[in-house]
Motif scaffolding. Structure first.
Motif, PDB file in Angstrom:
ATOM      1  N   ARG A 236       0.857  -1.363   0.032  1.00  0.00           N
ATOM      2  CA  ARG A 236       0.156  -0.167  -0.012  1.00  0.00           C
ATOM      3  C   ARG A 236       0.897   1.279   0.033  1.00  0.00           C
ATOM      4  NH1 ARG A 236      -5.305   2.029  -0.957  1.00  0.00           N
ATOM      5  NH2 ARG A 236      -5.455   4.159   0.170  1.00  0.00           N
ATOM      6  N   ALA A 237       2.007   1.313   0.798  1.00  0.00           N
ATOM      7  CA  ALA A 237       2.943   2.380   0.818  1.00  0.00           C
ATOM      8  C   ALA A 237       3.979   2.520  -0.576  1.00  0.00           C
ATOM      9  CB  ALA A 237       3.712   2.288   2.119  1.00  0.00           C
ATOM     10  N   GLY A 238       3.771   1.419  -1.265  1.00  0.00           N
ATOM     11  CA  GLY A 238       4.639   1.424  -2.482  1.00  0.00           C
ATOM     12  C   GLY A 238       6.047   1.390  -2.145  1.00  0.00           C
ATOM     13  N   MET A 239       6.313   0.600  -1.093  1.00  0.00           N
ATOM     14  CA  MET A 239       7.942   0.258  -0.696  1.00  0.00           C
ATOM     15  C   MET A 239       8.257  -1.150  -0.275  1.00  0.00           C
ATOM     16  SD  MET A 239       7.850   2.826   2.770  1.00  0.00           S
ATOM     17  CE  MET A 239       7.331   4.180   2.010  1.00  0.00           C
ATOM     18  N   SER A 240       9.558  -1.350  -0.173  1.00  0.00           N
ATOM     19  CA  SER A 240       9.850  -2.726   0.536  1.00  0.00           C
ATOM     20  C   SER A 240       9.434  -2.812   1.920  1.00  0.00           C
ATOM     21  CB  SER A 240      11.303  -3.051   0.080  1.00  0.00           C
ATOM     22  OG  SER A 240      12.002  -2.223   0.788  1.00  0.00           O
ATOM     23  N   THR A 241       9.306  -4.004   2.441  1.00  0.00           N
ATOM     24  CA  THR A 241       8.925  -4.013   4.106  1.00  0.00           C
ATOM     25  C   THR A 241      10.113  -3.725   4.831  1.00  0.00           C
ATOM     26  OG1 THR A 241       9.821  -6.487   3.914  1.00  0.00           O
ATOM     27  CG2 THR A 241       7.550  -5.994   3.800  1.00  0.00           C
ATOM     28  N   ARG A 242      11.491  -3.843   4.322  1.00  0.00           N
ATOM     29  CA  ARG A 242      12.543  -3.152   4.698  1.00  0.00           C
ATOM     30  C   ARG A 242      12.624  -1.842   5.029  1.00  0.00           C
ATOM     31  NH1 ARG A 242      18.881  -4.783   3.610  1.00  0.00           N
ATOM     32  NH2 ARG A 242      19.834  -3.491   5.311  1.00  0.00           N
ATOM     33  N   THR A 243      12.262  -0.969   3.764  1.00  0.00           N
ATOM     34  CA  THR A 243      12.062   0.315   3.725  1.00  0.00           C
ATOM     35  C   THR A 243      10.903   0.929   4.607  1.00  0.00           C
ATOM     36  OG1 THR A 243      12.966   0.323   1.364  1.00  0.00           O
ATOM     37  CG2 THR A 243      11.774   2.321   2.399  1.00  0.00           C
ATOM     38  N   LEU A 244       9.815   0.176   4.532  1.00  0.00           N
ATOM     39  CA  LEU A 244       8.851   0.605   5.427  1.00  0.00           C
ATOM     40  C   LEU A 244       9.124   0.471   6.875  1.00  0.00           C
ATOM     41  CD1 LEU A 244       5.633   1.101   5.725  1.00  0.00           C
ATOM     42  CD2 LEU A 244       5.305  -1.200   5.718  1.00  0.00           C
ATOM     43  N   ASN A 245       9.769  -0.629   7.417  1.00  0.00           N
ATOM     44  CA  ASN A 245       9.977  -0.699   8.729  1.00  0.00           C
ATOM     45  C   ASN A 245      11.102   0.568   9.042  1.00  0.00           C
ATOM     46  OD1 ASN A 245       8.808  -2.603   9.963  1.00  0.00           O
ATOM     47  ND2 ASN A 245      10.010  -4.258   8.794  1.00  0.00           N
ATOM     48  N   ARG A 246      11.896   0.868   8.161  1.00  0.00           N
ATOM     49  CA  ARG A 246      12.799   1.898   8.420  1.00  0.00           C
ATOM     50  C   ARG A 246      12.241   3.414   8.612  1.00  0.00           C
ATOM     51  NH1 ARG A 246      15.561   1.734   4.258  1.00  0.00           N
ATOM     52  NH2 ARG A 246      15.370   3.639   3.327  1.00  0.00           N
ATOM     53  N   ARG A 247      11.302   3.386   7.546  1.00  0.00           N
ATOM     54  CA  ARG A 247      10.689   4.774   7.649  1.00  0.00           C
ATOM     55  C   ARG A 247       9.696   5.004   8.922  1.00  0.00           C
ATOM     56  NH1 ARG A 247      10.119   6.448   2.158  1.00  0.00           N
ATOM     57  NH2 ARG A 247      12.104   6.538   1.415  1.00  0.00           N
ATOM     58  N   PHE A 248       9.188   3.930   9.301  1.00  0.00           N
ATOM     59  CA  PHE A 248       8.203   3.948  10.676  1.00  0.00           C
ATOM     60  C   PHE A 248       9.137   4.184  11.833  1.00  0.00           C
ATOM     61  CE2 PHE A 248       4.306   2.499   8.975  1.00  0.00           C
ATOM     62  CZ  PHE A 248       3.331   2.572  10.165  1.00  0.00           C
ATOM     63  N   ARG A 249      10.242   3.499  11.871  1.00  0.00           N
ATOM     64  CA  ARG A 249      10.980   3.992  12.890  1.00  0.00           C
ATOM     65  C   ARG A 249      11.575   5.295  12.796  1.00  0.00           C
ATOM     66  NH1 ARG A 249      11.406   0.526  17.346  1.00  0.00           N
ATOM     67  NH2 ARG A 249      11.571  -1.876  16.542  1.00  0.00           N
ATOM     68  N   GLU A 250      11.784   5.910  11.811  1.00  0.00           N
ATOM     69  CA  GLU A 250      12.222   7.278  11.778  1.00  0.00           C
ATOM     70  C   GLU A 250      11.175   8.064  12.072  1.00  0.00           C
ATOM     71  OE1 GLU A 250      15.567   6.409   8.127  1.00  0.00           O
ATOM     72  OE2 GLU A 250      13.443   7.404   7.844  1.00  0.00           O
ATOM     73  N   GLN A 251       9.937   8.048  11.608  1.00  0.00           N
ATOM     74  CA  GLN A 251       8.992   9.174  11.788  1.00  0.00           C
ATOM     75  C   GLN A 251       7.937   8.785  12.909  1.00  0.00           C
ATOM     76  OE1 GLN A 251       6.907  10.210   8.081  1.00  0.00           O
ATOM     77  NE2 GLN A 251       8.898   9.326   6.892  1.00  0.00           N
ATOM     78  N   THR A 252       8.007   7.503  13.504  1.00  0.00           N
ATOM     79  CA  THR A 252       6.877   7.137  14.603  1.00  0.00           C
ATOM     80  C   THR A 252       7.488   6.607  15.751  1.00  0.00           C
ATOM     81  OG1 THR A 252       6.427   4.852  13.904  1.00  0.00           O
ATOM     82  CG2 THR A 252       5.003   6.710  12.896  1.00  0.00           C
ATOM     83  N   GLY A 253       8.763   6.167  15.547  1.00  0.00           N
ATOM     84  CA  GLY A 253       9.539   5.546  16.582  1.00  0.00           C
ATOM     85  C   GLY A 253       9.063   4.183  16.928  1.00  0.00           C
ATOM     86  N   THR A 254       8.214   3.426  16.098  1.00  0.00           N
ATOM     87  CA  THR A 254       7.688   1.985  16.305  1.00  0.00           C
ATOM     88  C   THR A 254       7.712   1.312  15.042  1.00  0.00           C
ATOM     89  OG1 THR A 254       5.847   0.678  17.548  1.00  0.00           O
ATOM     90  CG2 THR A 254       5.143   2.825  16.086  1.00  0.00           C
TER      91      THR A 254
END
Length: 318
Positions: A236-254
């Motif tokens: 849905r986000a248009g990215m790999s699971t690895r990139t999604l996890n990294r972006r989530f950590r950066e922007q939400t802390g989880t």
């Protein structure tokens, strides 16, 4: 109108003072009415802020405590000092009249010094918990929670826990919808997991405004009842699971899945508070695979069972 008196004593901690003033001042009912009047009071017209960088002007005196519906006690730089003359008596008199009294951070020392916390459970900043317990052995100090609600007396831990407690009081007074709106205006962060998760108030977690993940977070809120996988969220986000996890950590802390689980728990909280649905139906509407999984996750995050949560909320609203 509900009068909130915030007591500013000498060397008051500025953050502790500002949180109740700002939070209660933001509250609006559905018709736009302001349900709270906030007054800062003290024993003197001016008091020093912690650190000595500025002074705080208190427009009201101790007589305001006798009029208040809620009294909030911010912390001080040295919480172990003696209370100014008249403060303890004013607080005890207010308590005898049924006034709700809440302390923020090491403001618990002020409340404990009155004897009003004797025989009760309380919390404070983790770094001061041992000192509070030693100084006031009749108080049961719990350093692992964000706040403790004894009904008439509330205590909170340090920093952002003050906001958690103030929103909790708003929810008890006016319900989840009003508290959730106030939380969004305050940019309330996500609740913390484990022992620090108490009855924290939100319908759904607010998405950090302006982040690149904001559209995805809104989509997760709207679809949290679905059996979503990490792969589907990444697609849905248009990215790999690895990139999604990294972006989530950066922007939400989880992580994405933790965000989703917390969203589901908050939806369950809202349904428990506002509907008569049985637990089994709420489990499905909140996106849990089974009532058992729902109960386990709910207890892990909120710290109590769905049934106890509903009972506590209904008692507060009554």
């Amino acid at each position: 109108m509900h009068l909130v008196a915030v007591l500013a004593l000498d060397q008051v901690i500025p953050f502790d003072l500002s949180v109740p003033v700002d939070t209660f001042g933001r509250v609006r009912l559905p018709d736009g009415e302001e349900p709270y009047e906030v007054r800062v009071c003290s024993v003197a017209p001016e008091v020093r802020a912690a650190g000595g960088v500025f002074t705080v002007r208190a427009p009201h005196g101790l007589e305001t405590l006798a009029e208040a519906d809620t009294i909030v006690l911010p912390g001080q730089a040295d919480p172990t000092g003696p209370l100014p003359p008249g403060v303890a008596d004013a607080l005890r008199t207010a308590a005898a009249n049924g006034t709700r009294i809440a302390s923020i951070c090491v403001g618990a020392f002020t409340l404990a010094a009155t004897g009003l916390l004797d025989g009760r459970r309380a919390t404070t900043h983790w770094a001061a918990a041992r000192q509070l317990a030693e100084r006031h052995p009749r108080v049961t100090v719990d350093p692992k929670v964000l706040y403790v609600d004894n009904g008439q007396f509330l205590t909170s831990a340090g920093a952002a826990a003050a906001l958690d407690m103030c929103l909790h009081m708003v929810r008890k007074d006016h319900g989840s919808a009003v508290a959730a709106h106030t939380a969004r205006l305050s940019v309330m962060p996500l609740e913390r997991e484990g022992g620090q998760a108490q009855f924290i108030v939100h319908e759904l977690p607010p998405a950090p405004a302006g982040t690149t993940l904001e559209p995805l977070l809104r989509w997760l809120e709207e679809n949290c009842d679905r059996d979503l996988t990490l792969e589907e969220i990444a697609s849905r986000a248009g990215m790999s699971t690895r990139t999604l996890n990294r972006r989530f950590r950066e922007q939400t802390g989880t992580t994405p899945m933790r965000w989703l689980h917390r969203t589901r728990v908050r939806r369950a909280q809202y349904l428990l508070e506002t509907t008569p649905y049985p637990v089994e139906r709420i489990a499905l509407k909140a996106g849990f695979g089974s009532p058992t999984a729902f109960r386990e996750r709910f207890r892990r995050v909120v710290g109590t069972s769905p049934r106890a949560y509903r009972k506590a909320f209904q008692a507060a609203r009554d």
